[in-house]
Design an enzyme around this catalytic site. Structure first.
Site, mmCIF file in Angstrom:
data_model
loop_
_atom_site.group_PDB
_atom_site.id
_atom_site.type_symbol
_atom_site.label_atom_id
_atom_site.label_comp_id
_atom_site.label_asym_id
_atom_site.label_seq_id
_atom_site.Cartn_x
_atom_site.Cartn_y
_atom_site.Cartn_z
ATOM 1 N N ASP A 203 0.827 -1.211 0.000
ATOM 2 C CA ASP A 203 0.000 0.000 0.000
ATOM 3 C C ASP A 203 0.861 1.262 0.000
ATOM 4 O O ASP A 203 1.956 1.269 0.566
ATOM 5 C CB ASP A 203 -0.912 -0.023 1.243
ATOM 6 C CG ASP A 203 -2.077 0.944 1.108
ATOM 7 O OD1 ASP A 203 -2.280 1.511 0.012
ATOM 8 O OD2 ASP A 203 -2.789 1.144 2.110
ATOM 9 N N ASN B 49 -10.479 -2.955 -6.581
ATOM 10 C CA ASN B 49 -9.635 -2.058 -7.399
ATOM 11 C C ASN B 49 -10.203 -1.825 -8.811
ATOM 12 O O ASN B 49 -9.841 -0.861 -9.476
ATOM 13 C CB ASN B 49 -8.200 -2.592 -7.512
ATOM 14 C CG ASN B 49 -7.384 -2.407 -6.250
ATOM 15 O OD1 ASN B 49 -6.437 -3.151 -5.997
ATOM 16 N ND2 ASN B 49 -7.736 -1.417 -5.437
#
Ligand code: FPP
Length: 246
Positions: free
Chosen positions: A21, A69
């Site tokens: 991340d 996503n």
């Protein structure tokens, strides 16, 4: 002594999973587009693969693209898919050199055909390697995986292939994408966020969680050593008492 030298090689986590991340924030910090962060994130991907296999880690699982996503701007999704294809091409020699077996988990059918083609090539070329299994979670969501698992088991019950009271944890495990892998020992998330984000919910039941403040493109071998050293200082009790463990 260096961080690497402090690691107890006989007590390595067998399975490390990473939520990579911070690519977007890393790019933003430099006044660049998010795709620039992802591109630089691939360098950290290469570093953790090389470092893990050299240490002797047997399973490394990377959360590269979640089911959620797909909701990102099309431009970013396309950039990530292009990077996936590019990385698979460029890293295949590394997989051969280090005897890394590639594996994928997730709804692979939903990926663009170019990505599927490169994946299938890398999967078949590395199928017999044994030094480390590198799993890419692509279009992966743990809840989706569990839904698929329960649907498959329900089908078997309906067709009298299994009776409900014989549905055990082992039966559920055998229907997960990760059926051939051990549970996660160490889960790392970078960028300071402390969430699981629908990643391997079943498989992290007894994982040690490690949150690093470092943004993914800045994550180095030293950061991985730090995470492993931190893991090695923990007492894993699996529900037992400290006295029972020692
Ligand atoms: C999270 O950062 C990262 C991703 C959604 C993608 C991870 C992809 C890579 C590291 C590169 C491609 C990978 C492979 C295996 C080729 P974010 O975009 O959510 O960052 P932010 O939270 O700072 O916005």
């Amino acid at each position: 002594m260096s961080l690497k030298e402090q690691i107890n090689i006989s007590a390595l986590p067998k399975h490390i999973a990473i939520i990579m991340d911070g690519n977007g924030r890393w790019a933003k910090n430099q006044g660049m587009m998010r795709a620039f962060g992802h591109e630089n994130g691939t360098k950290s991907v290469k570093t953790v693969i090389e470092t893990s296999v050299k240490l002797g880690v047997k399973y490394l699982t990377l959360y590269a693209f979640s089911t959620e996503n797909w909701n990102r701007p099309k431009l970013e999704v396309n950039a990530l898919m292009r990077l996936l294809v590019k990385s698979l091409k460029s890293e295949l020699p590394l997989f051969h050199k280090e005897k890394v077996k590639l594996n994928v988990i997730g709804d692979i059918e939903s990926l663009p055909s170019k990505a599927k083609k490169e994946l299938n090539l890398a999967l078949s070329e590395t199928a017999n390697y044994k030094d480390m299994v590198l799993t890419l979670a692509l279009s992966y969501g743990s809840r989706e995986e569990l839904v698929k698992t329960f649907q498959e088991i329900a089908d078997k019950v309906k067709n009298n292939l299994i009776s409900p009271h014989l549905i055990t944890e082992q039966v559920i495990k055998e229907h997960l994408y990760t059926k051939s892998m051990p549970d996660v020992d160490l889960l790392i998330r970078t960028s300071g966020e402390q969430r699981i984000s629908n990643f391997l919910l079943w498989q992290i039941a007894y994982a040690e969680l490690y949150f690093s403040p470092v943004l993914w493109p800045d994550f180095t071998a030293e950061h991985l050593y730090e995470a492993i050293l931190n893991y090695q200082q923990r007492e894993r009790r699996f529900g037992k008492t400290s006295e029972q463990i020692t």
